[in-house]
Enzyme design. Sequence first.
Site, PDB file in Angstrom:
ATOM      1  N   ASN A 240       0.809  -1.225   0.000  1.00 29.73           N
ATOM      2  CA  ASN A 240       0.000   0.000   0.000  1.00 29.73           C
ATOM      3  C   ASN A 240       0.837   1.268   0.000  1.00 29.73           C
ATOM      4  OD1 ASN A 240      -2.830  -0.264  -0.164  1.00 29.73           O
ATOM      5  ND2 ASN A 240      -2.745  -1.494   1.728  1.00 29.73           N
TER       6      ASN A 240
ATOM      7  N   ASP B 278     -11.544  -5.542  -0.727  1.00 34.23           N
ATOM      8  CA  ASP B 278     -12.736  -4.694  -0.637  1.00 34.23           C
ATOM      9  C   ASP B 278     -13.989  -5.476  -1.052  1.00 34.23           C
ATOM     10  OD1 ASP B 278     -11.055  -2.546   0.071  1.00 34.23           O
ATOM     11  OD2 ASP B 278     -10.549  -2.282  -2.044  1.00 34.23           O
TER      12      ASP B 278
ATOM     13  N   HIS C 216      -8.438   1.837  -3.725  1.00 36.82           N
ATOM     14  CA  HIS C 216      -8.263   0.877  -2.626  1.00 36.82           C
ATOM     15  C   HIS C 216      -8.030   1.556  -1.277  1.00 36.82           C
ATOM     16  CE1 HIS C 216      -7.397  -2.907  -0.735  1.00 36.82           C
ATOM     17  NE2 HIS C 216      -6.114  -2.658  -0.570  1.00 36.82           N
TER      18      HIS C 216
END
Length: 364
Positions: A119, A150, A194
């Site tokens: 990330n 998700d 995201h």
Amino acid sequence: MVKVCVLGASGGIGQPLSLLLKLSPYVSTLALYDINDITKGISKDLDHINTNSNCSGANADIANILKDANIVIITAGIPRKPGMTRDDLFKINAKIVKNLTIEYGKYCSANTKLLIISNPVNSLIPVVCETLKLMGKFNSRLVMGITMLDLIRANTFLANLLNENKSKKKNAIVNSKQYNKQLNNNNIMVIGGHSGTTIVPLLINKTLLYNEKEIKELVHQIQFGGDEIVKAKNGKGSATLSMAFAGYFFTNEILKTINFDNEESIYSNENNLPCYVYLPDLPNGKFLQDKLKEITQNSELNIEYFAIPVKLNRKSGDINSIDLSCILKNTLSPNEKEMIKVACEALTKDIKTGEDYIKNNSKL
Ligand code: ADP
């Protein structure tokens, strides 16, 4: 022979991801890399499991680890710690992911899939793509940002809500069939990016929920599910096990396509799973870019990266095309259109952050 590499394999996500991959019948070689010197031991540990794949690993000689890989998954980086800004996190992980991408560009073949879990995905996929463009190695069919968690959360939370509603109903029939938590793309899909409000859950089956308040709460829970875990872990960690499962699940879908020739394959290409991709070069990508302009009523909008379901090539596992049915066949509610608008505004900035990082540090 199918070889999968995990880069960052000794971390909170990397370890359970590697374990799940060791259990996959579609993997024959699992190669682990991490700068941590426990990596060789982790691979030995996994190699004692009596599934048919072989597992090896090291904290050096990445060239050998990447050689002949079909799929490379990057989980390396640092997780966000309390007090750390998104920008701090980005700068550290951008450097790590850029360097690993260079190794991928140097040592992998022209059809090795590159999956990014590290990330912030919204900005790091642009870092990866720009790096590969500079190396002359970029193929947008191969690079996928993993946003699968998700959708997994969306399915879990939607089923929880529906089951709760059902049990509240008067005269509820005891033992009546539960809503299934498993992937059901006919009920819900998640697109966009995201993180936070870039995550856009779309209720595909609009007959399931009518209560606006309930829908809003569900959307919030999906968008900020990661924060719920950080809080529950007392700031000592973020989502690792569910993230590992999501990464494994997505990877396994690609593995099924690669094994499609295999007589024993039970692959069904019904799940058009979402991932975060570079749109301009992909079939239907330009169409989606135009559609986003239309939805947001912003003719200046230029979104080059977006999470959207993709159809995979049945043999190679590369992205074949973008599947737009969740936008085209589904009547978007005013709230969903607004969410897409908000997401696109934030994504524009996130993407620029990634692209600028490479422009300003263009020395490979
Ligand atoms: P997460 O919860 O996201 O998995 P961790 O910190 O537990 O976060 O794991 C990240 C992993 O990435 C660590 O094992 C770390 O050693 C590894 N790592 C960091 N930098 C690199 C790098 N340059 N190459 C490979 N692995 C790296």
